[in-house]
Enzyme design. Structure first.
Site, PDB file in Angstrom:
ATOM      1  CG  ASP A  13      67.759  18.340  75.660  1.00  0.00           C
ATOM      2  OD1 ASP A  13      66.557  17.854  75.325  1.00  0.00           O
ATOM      3  OD2 ASP A  13      69.254  18.022  75.298  1.00  0.00           O
ATOM      4  CD  GLU A  14      66.196  25.525  75.925  1.00  0.00           C
ATOM      5  OE1 GLU A  14      65.238  24.001  75.867  1.00  0.00           O
ATOM      6  OE2 GLU A  14      67.180  25.522  74.790  1.00  0.00           O
ATOM      7  CB  ALA A  15      65.023  21.316  83.066  1.00  0.00           C
ATOM      8  CE  LYS A  16      61.463  22.914  75.720  1.00  0.00           C
ATOM      9  NZ  LYS A  16      63.218  22.601  76.034  1.00  0.00           N
ATOM     10  N   GLY A  17      60.129  20.887  80.835  1.00  0.00           N
ATOM     11  CA  GLY A  17      59.519  20.392  81.310  1.00  0.00           C
ATOM     12  C   GLY A  17      58.732  20.585  82.645  1.00  0.00           C
ATOM     13  CG  ASN A  38      61.141  15.929  67.724  1.00  0.00           C
ATOM     14  OD1 ASN A  38      60.566  16.394  67.815  1.00  0.00           O
ATOM     15  ND2 ASN A  38      61.905  17.112  66.699  1.00  0.00           N
ATOM     16  N   GLY A  40      61.823  15.187  74.751  1.00  0.00           N
ATOM     17  CA  GLY A  40      61.792  13.615  75.698  1.00  0.00           C
ATOM     18  C   GLY A  40      61.243  14.639  76.535  1.00  0.00           C
ATOM     19  CG  HIS A  41      58.014  16.335  78.900  1.00  0.00           C
ATOM     20  ND1 HIS A  41      57.593  17.254  76.787  1.00  0.00           N
ATOM     21  CD2 HIS A  41      57.264  15.827  78.775  1.00  0.00           C
ATOM     22  CE1 HIS A  41      56.443  16.635  76.475  1.00  0.00           C
ATOM     23  NE2 HIS A  41      55.854  15.789  77.656  1.00  0.00           N
ATOM     24  CD  GLN A 228      61.985  19.666  68.969  1.00  0.00           C
ATOM     25  OE1 GLN A 228      61.035  20.396  68.969  1.00  0.00           O
ATOM     26  NE2 GLN A 228      61.632  18.400  69.458  1.00  0.00           N
ATOM     27  CB  THR A 303      65.235  13.032  77.789  1.00  0.00           C
ATOM     28  OG1 THR A 303      65.479  13.992  78.546  1.00  0.00           O
ATOM     29  CG2 THR A 303      64.026  12.312  79.016  1.00  0.00           C
ATOM     30  CB  THR A 305      68.631   9.724  71.373  1.00  0.00           C
ATOM     31  OG1 THR A 305      69.119  11.168  71.743  1.00  0.00           O
ATOM     32  CG2 THR A 305      67.865  10.350  70.233  1.00  0.00           C
ATOM     33  NE  ARG A 307      71.435  11.349  69.266  1.00  0.00           N
ATOM     34  CZ  ARG A 307      70.896  12.535  68.504  1.00  0.00           C
ATOM     35  NH1 ARG A 307      71.783  12.968  67.444  1.00  0.00           N
ATOM     36  NH2 ARG A 307      69.929  13.520  67.872  1.00  0.00           N
ATOM     37  CG  MET A 335      70.243  22.731  84.617  1.00  0.00           C
ATOM     38  SD  MET A 335      69.506  20.911  84.529  1.00  0.00           S
ATOM     39  CE  MET A 335      70.709  19.835  84.254  1.00  0.00           C
TER      40      MET A 335
HETATM   41  P1  IMP Z   1      65.393  16.199  63.965  1.00  0.00           P
HETATM   42  O1  IMP Z   1      64.380  16.979  65.230  1.00  0.00           O
HETATM   43  O2  IMP Z   1      65.252  14.716  64.640  1.00  0.00           O
HETATM   44  O3  IMP Z   1      64.879  15.755  63.269  1.00  0.00           O
HETATM   45  O4  IMP Z   1      67.050  16.490  64.527  1.00  0.00           O
HETATM   46  C1  IMP Z   1      67.091  17.591  63.907  1.00  0.00           C
HETATM   47  C2  IMP Z   1      68.226  18.669  64.957  1.00  0.00           C
HETATM   48  O5  IMP Z   1      67.315  18.450  66.283  1.00  0.00           O
HETATM   49  C3  IMP Z   1      69.233  17.283  65.856  1.00  0.00           C
HETATM   50  O6  IMP Z   1      70.614  17.643  66.230  1.00  0.00           O
HETATM   51  C4  IMP Z   1      68.556  17.114  67.045  1.00  0.00           C
HETATM   52  O7  IMP Z   1      69.608  16.562  67.932  1.00  0.00           O
HETATM   53  C5  IMP Z   1      68.355  18.120  67.771  1.00  0.00           C
HETATM   54  N1  IMP Z   1      66.890  17.819  68.574  1.00  0.00           N
HETATM   55  C6  IMP Z   1      65.359  17.424  68.015  1.00  0.00           C
HETATM   56  N2  IMP Z   1      64.855  17.412  68.657  1.00  0.00           N
HETATM   57  C7  IMP Z   1      65.623  17.667  70.420  1.00  0.00           C
HETATM   58  C8  IMP Z   1      65.376  17.537  71.637  1.00  0.00           C
HETATM   59  O8  IMP Z   1      64.100  17.427  71.723  1.00  0.00           O
HETATM   60  N3  IMP Z   1      66.250  18.182  72.470  1.00  0.00           N
HETATM   61  C9  IMP Z   1      67.155  18.487  72.104  1.00  0.00           C
HETATM   62  N4  IMP Z   1      68.055  18.433  70.520  1.00  0.00           N
HETATM   63  C10 IMP Z   1      66.887  18.243  69.623  1.00  0.00           C
END
Ligand code: IMP
Length: 429
Positions: A13-17, A38, A40-41, A228, A303, A305, A307, A335
């Site tokens: 989530d470092e704003a790579k997109g 997993n 999201g950009h 990630q 982006t 989930t 959360r 940011m």
């Molecule tokens: P998974 O990749 O869904 O197996 O999740 C493993 C860990 O990586 C969890 O703590 C997620 O919240 C985190 N994670 C996975 N994808 C991202 C992402 O794109 N941004 C931030 N955290 C991520």
């Protein structure tokens, strides 16, 4: 320049997109090479905002080829939805998208497995995955016997392959899956689903490895889009609180099939503070009003989930480690506008671990959990920097903050970002 890589230096989530989106027009091919849904950009074009998970960020330019390389795990339902979303807005993503026949498929049983074991406590806490089937799919990839690749979707042997795997998965998952989930494990229904996926995605499934080699030989420029962040790298991150792929710079070559000699620029991307989603140690986490203030100003909600993200001060110990690991030769600091109105800012310069000072990130999660941050305090700049468009327009204290971070991690600044829009970016490279 043959290949430029954009790599996250924190926990994602470092704003790579945004950076990939800006750099894409200077390249011929954009490559996603690890992770899956997993990630999201967000890509912004004029007033239009596009939320993508699998599709590389060069998709809006018809003269850029976008490649989903072998290291990505693909959830076809979601990929098809992304494509349909783009088509609904007048874009034709199918003409400039290639999907590797070697990429693995996230199957319904992977999602089921992820949901069933997500709450498992490991090293005192649950990992808190995104529930997108990522870990189970990579587990089957490494295990080989139960794996499905994109090539399998278009193979005449598909029905037999599905039957074999479903028979075995029904036995393996019966003790952890709910009766409703078990009812979903029906070979006939899953085969039909795969056939629908094949009809939609089949024409884009290719050997992307040869394609990338041919592009490099022809002098084309590649942009490698990391997903990630390096601290979530399966081998080098804060294990077991990581994702299941090589999310640091070391994963570029294995995930894409592009050999190291072609990589000439690694841009490490970090926020001016830290965030983390899910479980795991986070030494500079702020559980107070300051953390809440960063979350609200930075709109720090996932982006993928939704959360709330955990927020904290910049951790120079962790980023110095990941900048070396990923071989960052430029820093893109994002940011900065979020920190506009703080009287003072803290940067973690070392940890205290069991009474000793260290400037190294421990390899074990338990040790990292015991680390107490040692901070250096810098004065805030109490001025909105979202209007800054050149280095000399930054207030002196903001320059001091940027320079200090660059010095602490030993990487020169290449890009500064002061907001989500394209023009809110200062390029020094
Ligand atoms: P998974 O990749 O869904 O197996 O999740 C493993 C860990 O990586 C969890 O703590 C997620 O919240 C985190 N994670 C996975 N994808 C991202 C992402 O794109 N941004 C931030 N955290 C991520």
């Amino acid at each position: 320049m043959a290949a430029t890589c954009v790599i996250g230096l924190q926990w994602g989530d470092e704003a790579k997109g945004k950076l990939v989106d800006l750099l894409a027009p200077r390249h011929d091919v954009v490559v996603r090479y690890q992770g899956g849904a997993n990630a999201g950009h967000t890509v912004v074009s004029g007033k239009e905002v596009y939320k993508l998970h699998h599709v590389p960020s060069g998709i809006l330019s018809s003269n850029i080829t976008n490649v989903i390389a072998p290291g990505v795990v693909i959830e076809p339902n979601m990929l098809i939805k992304e494509l349909e979303g783009l088509e609904g807005r007048g874009i034709n993503p199918r003409r400039n998208l290639m999907i590797s026949d070697r990429a693995h498929v996230v199957m319904p049983w992977h999602m089921l497995e992820d949901r069933a074991i997500n709450k498992t406590v490991v090293s005192g806490e649950s990992i808190g995955t995104t529930n997108r089937g990522i870990g189970p799919c990579y587990r089957d990839k490494v295990g080989r016997t139960h794996a499905m690749r994109m090539a399998d979707l278009i193979s005449p042997n598909l029905p037999d392959r599905i039957r074999e795997i479903v028979d075995s998965k029904r036995v393996l998952l019966s003790s952890i899956a709910s009766p409703e989930d078990m009812a979903e494990l029906d070979a006939g229904r899953i085969t039909e689903l795969c056939q629908r996926w094949a009809t939609s995605l089949g024409p884009m499934i290719k050997d992307t490895t040869y394609f990338l080699h041919d592009q490099l030989d022809a002098g084309k420029k590649l942009l490698m889009e990391g997903a990630q962040g390096s601290l979530l790298d399966i081998d080098h991150g804060t294990y077991p609180f990581v994702t299941s792929s090589n999310a640091s710079g070391v994963g570029v070559c294995s995930g894409s099939g592009v050999p190291p000699r072609w990589i000439d620029r690694m841009i490490g991307v970090a926020k001016a503070y830290s965030t983390r989603v899910g479980g795991g140690p986070f030494p500079t986490e702020l559980l107070d009003e300051t953390g809440q203030k960063i979350r609200e100003i930075g709109r720090e909600y996932g982006t993928t989930t939704g959360r709330p993200r955990r927020c904290g001060w910049f951790d120079a110990v962790a980023v110095r480690y990941t900048a070396r690991l990923s071989g960052a030769n430029y820093l893109s600091l994002m940011m900065l506008d979020v920190l506009s109105y703080f009287d003072e800012l803290k940067v973690c310069v070392a940890y205290e671990l069991d009474g000793e000072r260290t400037d190294r990130l421990p390899s074990q999660a338990d040790a990292l959990r015991r680390c107490k941050p040692i901070y250096e305090t810098l004065p805030g700049w109490s001025k909105d920097v979202s209007y800054v468009r050149s280095l000399d327009q930054f207030p002196a204290n903001a320059r001091r903050y940027i320079d200090r971070i660059s010095e602490l991690i030993s990487v020169p600044v290449g890009v500064l970002s002061v907001g989500p829009d394209r023009e809110q970016t200062i390029f020094l490279i």
